[in-house]
Design a protein around this motif. Structure first.
Motif, PDB file in Angstrom:
ATOM      1  N   LYS A 119       0.785  -1.184  -0.155  1.00  0.00           N
ATOM      2  CA  LYS A 119       0.103   0.237  -0.012  1.00  0.00           C
ATOM      3  C   LYS A 119       0.840   1.048  -0.069  1.00  0.00           C
ATOM      4  O   LYS A 119       0.349   2.302  -0.164  1.00  0.00           O
ATOM      5  N   ASP A 142       3.733   1.554  -1.687  1.00  0.00           N
ATOM      6  CA  ASP A 142       4.596   1.680  -3.194  1.00  0.00           C
ATOM      7  C   ASP A 142       3.973   2.791  -4.132  1.00  0.00           C
ATOM      8  O   ASP A 142       2.720   3.143  -4.254  1.00  0.00           O
ATOM      9  N   ASP A 154      -6.587  -0.075   2.497  1.00  0.00           N
ATOM     10  CA  ASP A 154      -7.287  -0.309   0.951  1.00  0.00           C
ATOM     11  C   ASP A 154      -8.008   1.060   0.930  1.00  0.00           C
ATOM     12  O   ASP A 154      -7.903   1.674   0.020  1.00  0.00           O
ATOM     13  N   ARG A 204      -5.585   4.170   0.690  1.00  0.00           N
ATOM     14  CA  ARG A 204      -4.923   4.160  -0.735  1.00  0.00           C
ATOM     15  C   ARG A 204      -5.758   4.592  -1.428  1.00  0.00           C
ATOM     16  O   ARG A 204      -5.558   5.582  -2.803  1.00  0.00           O
ATOM     17  N   GLU A 205      -7.145   4.029  -1.548  1.00  0.00           N
ATOM     18  CA  GLU A 205      -8.011   4.651  -2.892  1.00  0.00           C
ATOM     19  C   GLU A 205      -8.285   6.063  -2.607  1.00  0.00           C
ATOM     20  O   GLU A 205      -8.471   6.728  -3.433  1.00  0.00           O
ATOM     21  N   ASP A 208      -4.852   8.092  -3.835  1.00  0.00           N
ATOM     22  CA  ASP A 208      -4.653   8.364  -5.431  1.00  0.00           C
ATOM     23  C   ASP A 208      -5.567   7.289  -6.508  1.00  0.00           C
ATOM     24  O   ASP A 208      -5.344   7.236  -7.773  1.00  0.00           O
ATOM     25  N   THR A 253      -6.117   4.101  -6.397  1.00  0.00           N
ATOM     26  CA  THR A 253      -5.544   2.703  -6.438  1.00  0.00           C
ATOM     27  C   THR A 253      -6.529   1.772  -5.531  1.00  0.00           C
ATOM     28  O   THR A 253      -6.499   2.078  -4.374  1.00  0.00           O
ATOM     29  N   ALA A 254      -7.061   0.740  -6.045  1.00  0.00           N
ATOM     30  CA  ALA A 254      -8.043  -0.037  -5.563  1.00  0.00           C
ATOM     31  C   ALA A 254      -7.606  -1.643  -5.604  1.00  0.00           C
ATOM     32  O   ALA A 254      -6.959  -1.892  -6.593  1.00  0.00           O
ATOM     33  N   ARG A 298      -3.486  -5.064  -5.863  1.00  0.00           N
ATOM     34  CA  ARG A 298      -2.557  -4.462  -6.649  1.00  0.00           C
ATOM     35  C   ARG A 298      -3.029  -4.240  -8.083  1.00  0.00           C
ATOM     36  O   ARG A 298      -4.276  -4.607  -8.212  1.00  0.00           O
ATOM     37  N   PRO A 299      -2.382  -3.645  -8.964  1.00  0.00           N
ATOM     38  CA  PRO A 299      -2.945  -3.448 -10.118  1.00  0.00           C
ATOM     39  C   PRO A 299      -3.494  -4.650 -10.900  1.00  0.00           C
ATOM     40  O   PRO A 299      -2.981  -5.587 -10.806  1.00  0.00           O
ATOM     41  N   ASP A 303      -6.077  -6.456  -9.785  1.00  0.00           N
ATOM     42  CA  ASP A 303      -6.826  -7.239  -9.047  1.00  0.00           C
ATOM     43  C   ASP A 303      -7.967  -7.967  -9.588  1.00  0.00           C
ATOM     44  O   ASP A 303      -8.819  -7.157 -10.046  1.00  0.00           O
TER      45      ASP A 303
END
Length: 192
Positions: A21, A23, A149, A152-153, A156, A158-159, A162-163, A165
């Motif tokens: 999370k 990264d 989770d 992070r969403e 930016d 990102t859900a 990992r990309p 998912d």
């Protein structure tokens, strides 16, 4: 896999997921509070690593030898849940990796029925087994990974773990906006 290997596997996967999370995020983004209670990504990593050292170290008479100043008597409340300016991201990641290695050694050395004592739990339930604590730590990590989770969403967009998912429906940003608008409209329609 036997039961111990299964629990250990899920613990290791959740460790990796939580670290992931961080990264690609700036120093500010991993530290900034995103909830009214101050929840932040790097603080979650620090907290969970600290808890793992206690539960899979001290509880079984296997202290790590690592001093965690945020647990000192004069530390501010909840000091394990955020990162001071003089604590680096590298320090917290190293703590996380150290805690994982120490826990892995405890798990490898003890049978599931190994007895332990959680001194910070009420007397009536402080006597535990490695099995109980492994379940507890998988749940603890999953609980805080859920927080991560969402954080992070919020940062930016990102859900997922990992990309790409496979647990997320593949949608373009426009399709996600439409999906969110549909849910918003449903919430408003259901509100008297």
């Amino acid at each position: 896999m036997d039961e111990k290997e299964t629990l250990h596997h899920y613990l290791r996967v959740r460790r990796d997921n939580l670290l992931g999370k961080l990264d690609g995020l700036s120093e500010y983004d991993v530290r900034r509070p995103l909830t009214p209670t101050g929840t932040n990504l790097l603080g979650l990593v620090k907290h969970v690593a600290s808890m793992e050292l206690g539960y899979l170290g001290d509880v079984f008479g296997r202290p790590s030898g690592r001093h965690l100043p945020w647990f000192d008597d004069d530390a501010s409340p909840d000091a394990d849940l955020w990162v001071t300016p003089d604590e680096s991201r590298a320090d917290i990641i190293e703590l996380h990796l150290f805690a994982g290695a120490h826990s892995d050694a405890t798990i490898g050395a003890l049978p599931l029925d190994a007895a332990g004592v959680v001194p910070w739990w009420p007397e009536a339930r402080r006597h535990v087994t490695l099995h109980q604590i492994l379940v507890h730590m998988v749940a603890e990590r999953a609980h805080h990974l859920g927080h991560a989770d969402i954080l992070r969403e919020m940062i930016d967009g990102t859900a997922g773990q990992r990309p790409g998912d496979p647990n997320l429906t593949p949608r373009t940003p426009e399709e996600w906006a439409t999906h969110r608008a549909t849910i918003e409209a449903a919430a408003r329609a259901a509100t008297p």
